[in-house]
Design a protein around this motif. Structure first.
Motif, short mmCIF file in Angstrom:
data_model
loop_
_atom_site.label_atom_id
_atom_site.label_comp_id
_atom_site.label_asym_id
_atom_site.label_seq_id
_atom_site.Cartn_x
_atom_site.Cartn_y
_atom_site.Cartn_z
N ARG A 146 0.83 -1.20 0.00
CA ARG A 146 0.00 0.00 0.00
C ARG A 146 0.86 1.25 0.00
O ARG A 146 0.53 2.24 -0.65
N THR A 183 -3.99 2.70 -7.23
CA THR A 183 -4.71 1.77 -6.37
C THR A 183 -5.37 0.71 -7.25
O THR A 183 -5.72 0.98 -8.41
N GLY A 212 -6.60 -1.13 -0.24
CA GLY A 212 -6.69 -0.44 1.04
C GLY A 212 -6.24 1.00 0.99
O GLY A 212 -6.59 1.78 1.88
N ASN A 213 -5.46 1.39 -0.03
CA ASN A 213 -4.99 2.79 -0.10
C ASN A 213 -5.92 3.68 -0.91
O ASN A 213 -5.62 4.85 -1.13
N ASP A 245 -13.41 6.96 3.67
CA ASP A 245 -13.53 5.52 3.47
C ASP A 245 -14.01 5.28 2.04
O ASP A 245 -14.20 6.23 1.28
N HIS A 259 -11.48 6.62 14.73
CA HIS A 259 -10.11 6.11 14.59
C HIS A 259 -9.19 6.75 15.64
O HIS A 259 -8.29 6.08 16.17
N GLN A 307 -17.27 0.59 7.19
CA GLN A 307 -16.04 0.71 6.43
C GLN A 307 -15.44 -0.68 6.20
O GLN A 307 -15.26 -1.44 7.16
N PRO A 308 -15.12 -1.04 4.96
CA PRO A 308 -14.56 -2.37 4.70
C PRO A 308 -13.26 -2.62 5.45
O PRO A 308 -12.95 -3.77 5.78
N ASP A 309 -12.49 -1.56 5.73
CA ASP A 309 -11.18 -1.77 6.35
C ASP A 309 -11.18 -1.48 7.85
O ASP A 309 -10.13 -1.41 8.47
N TRP A 310 -12.39 -1.36 8.47
CA TRP A 310 -12.43 -1.05 9.89
C TRP A 310 -11.81 -2.18 10.71
O TRP A 310 -10.93 -1.95 11.55
N GLU A 344 -9.88 -4.47 9.72
CA GLU A 344 -8.47 -4.56 9.35
C GLU A 344 -7.64 -3.54 10.14
O GLU A 344 -6.55 -3.86 10.64
N ALA A 345 -8.18 -2.32 10.27
CA ALA A 345 -7.47 -1.29 11.05
C ALA A 345 -7.39 -1.70 12.52
O ALA A 345 -6.36 -1.51 13.18
#
Length: 576
Positions: free
Chosen positions: A27, A36, A51-52, A61, A393, A422-425, A427-428
């Motif tokens: 990323r 991306t 993800g970026n 997001d 966050h 958020q799809p990457d929540w 993941e974060a």
């Protein structure tokens, strides 16, 4: 308790750490070169982005670009062929290895100017030979020098492009001022286009747009001009139009569009429009100002239950709200940048012993003057303005730092519906736990009931993912929504927090007493511990304890605000 109005551990394997590090490195590389990746499922219209992508496009997001239709709406209509057009009109065939395509266009990214990108990839066909899946890469490029003679008019409608409309409107406003006459603009929004896309496909939706433009032309006066304003919006410059004539013209447009179903390749489709109008130069001295105001009028028309046309009129209250929102946005962003977002830790105690079990982390913002702003003044507006994900966050960072600093601490963290989607929540969340995996078992994530039922499938996926990390999940403000017994059972929460709105008047309201006791009995039947929020006095605490509530939370037990310094939050003495 979501006092946004005012807390178990798995250790990642070495291979998982390496994969996570590799993804993070990829990323960084892609972001550094302005690229991306994405995969577009044309059947479901879902786009899975790298993800970026949020950083590249300037969004908090990917929800704004999570589908092909949503992404297409952000493409400047006069900037070049869209991805859909490039794929479906590529002239290529999939020989089993995909067919290549490439196009360049501008995307309205974040709050900045349009972002010019080159979209390159391959599409893959289904059994009928038509594209069903696309893999590609979006790369930021310099703005190309467009051949305006070649671009001419909008391909679909034959009308002016938005850029041509803005230029023509600016000239007409200047001329009207000099000649002391008036003109009007009608901004026409085609209703239900997303549903037409879903039900009949993009081709049918394009035919409805083209058909609407044709019907508008048929009833326009000589000298009026038509433009393709954006994806589902057309605009008409009404020459020599006064205040009395504008509603008449608007009704003529409405009647023409809905006179009969629109013929399309998918069959006849009914179409309707809403219209916003503005009188110029009275309410707009420039094209930009006129376009902003007429969009406001169209938005008002869309919200009206009875009117399909709304003319712009100045509204001091609306202007005051906008100014307030701008100031608030600046304040929140400055607070985040200056690390003036901190937290108050409110204890959750055992009902019987009153021993503190864990603390809930509640968001607080320290103003520029040092005054403390409670969540009840911050979060609702932040949600409305799209800033709540940034706050979430930041709170996650504070909570993780506190758990690392204090090995005995247990904390709960509120997560908004916007963040949860958020799809990457997750993941974060997982990424922050990698550095100290033992803290997962000491963390509780709280999801409000209304958030949980907005999208039950998404909520269930998020809960399962957090459970896999050995994080406990609580349903907050229980009783405020309409969660059925089956939903509550299927979502399988670790903790039920009873909405404080029913608890605070327990000593005075027989209805609230009956309702809270029913919720407690339901939770006991499910075998899920309960927390009563907003406990303000000893009488209420004793009533709840007698009913079998497991834990209590509220003003009766106090709270501690964590201090902040210019360098960031000061993680001080243990509170547990």
């Amino acid at each position: 308790m979501d006092d946004r109005r005012d807390g178990a551990s798995g250790t990642p394997s070495r291979s998982e750490d390496l994969v996570a590090a590799t993804i993070a490195d990829l990323r960084v590389v892609l972001s550094s070169i302005g690229e991306t990746l994405y995969t577009w499922n044309m059947a479901s219209d879902e786009i899975a982005w790298g993800g970026n992508a949020p950083a590249l496009f300037g969004f908090p997001d990917v929800s704004a670009i999570a589908s092909g239709r949503a992404y297409a709406r952000l493409i400047a209509p006069d900037s070049g062929s869209s991805r859909y057009e490039a794929v479906t009109r590529s002239g290529q065939r999939d020989d089993g290895h995909g067919a290549p395509f490439q196009t360049t266009y501008a995307v309205k990214a974040g709050k900045g100017p349009p972002l010019w990108v080159q979209d390159t990839g391959r599409w893959f066909a289904g059994a009928d030979g038509r594209p069903v899946r696309v893999h590609g890469v979006v790369r930021v490029v310099a703005e190309p020098v467009l051949d305006t003679a070649a671009s001419g008019v909008d391909d679909l409608t034959g009308a002016m492009t938005r850029a041509q409309f803005a230029e023509a409107l600016g000239e007409e406003i200047a001329l009207a001022r000099r000649q002391q006459r008036s003109l009007g603009v009608a901004l026409i929004g085609i209703e239900g286009l997303a549903d037409i896309n879903e039900a009949f496909g993009l081709d049918a939706a394009d035919e409805v747009i083209a058909g609407t433009a044709q019907r508008l032309r048929a009833v326009m006066r000589r000298g009026d001009s038509l433009a393709r304003y954006s994806g589902n919006k057309l605009a008409v410059i009404l020459m020599g139009c006064g205040e009395e004539q504008m509603p008449i013209a608007a009704q003529r447009f409405v009647d023409a569009v809905r006179a009969e179903p629109m013929p399309t390749s998918a069959g006849p489709i009914g179409a309707s429009v809403r219209i916003g109008g503005i009188l110029l130069p009275r309410f707009g001295q420039t094209a930009a100002q006129a376009m902003q105001h007429v969009e406001e009028a169209l938005n008002d028309a869309k919200l009206s239950p009875s009117r399909n046309f709304v003319a712009f009129a100045p509204d001091r209250r609306r202007d005051a709200r906008r100014q307030s929102n701008r100031r608030f946005t600046d304040e929140i962003l400055a607070a985040l940048n200056d690390r003036r977002v901190t937290m108050a830790l409110q204890p959750i105690v055992e009902a019987g012993s009153r021993k503190t079990v864990y603390h809930e982390a509640l968001v607080r913002v320290v103003g520029r003057d040092g005054a403390l702003l409670p969540a009840s003044q911050v979060v609702p507006v932040a949600e409305k303005l799209g800033l709540v994900q940034l706050i979430d966050h930041r709170m996650l960072d504070l909570v993780v730092a506190e758990l690392v600093e204090l090995p005995a601490a247990q904390l709960s963290l509120n997560v908004s519906s916007a963040t949860l989607r958020q799809p990457d929540w997750v993941e974060a969340l997982s990424g922050r736990l990698c550095s100290a995996p033992d803290i997962a078992r000491r963390l509780v994530v709280e999801i409000t009931e209304t958030c949980a039922i907005e999208d039950l499938e998404a909520t269930q996926r998020a809960i399962e993912a957090m459970r896999a990390l050995q994080i406990r999940v609580a349903i907050d403000d229980f009783g405020s929504g309409h969660t059925s017994f089956r939903h509550l059972r299927d979502l399988n929460f670790d903790l039920i927090k009873i909405d404080g709105a029913f608890v605070q008047n327990l000593g005075r309201s027989t209805d609230d007493r009956f309702f809270v006791r029913t919720l407690v009995d339901l939770a006991r039947h499910l075998g899920v511990p309960t927390v009563a929020e907003w406990v303000q006095d000893e009488e209420t605490a004793r009533i709840l304890e007698g009913w079998g509530v497991d834990y209590l939370q509220g003003e009766l037990f106090g709270q501690t605000v964590k201090p902040v310094t210019p360098a960031g939050p000061a993680l001080t003495a243990a509170l547990i």
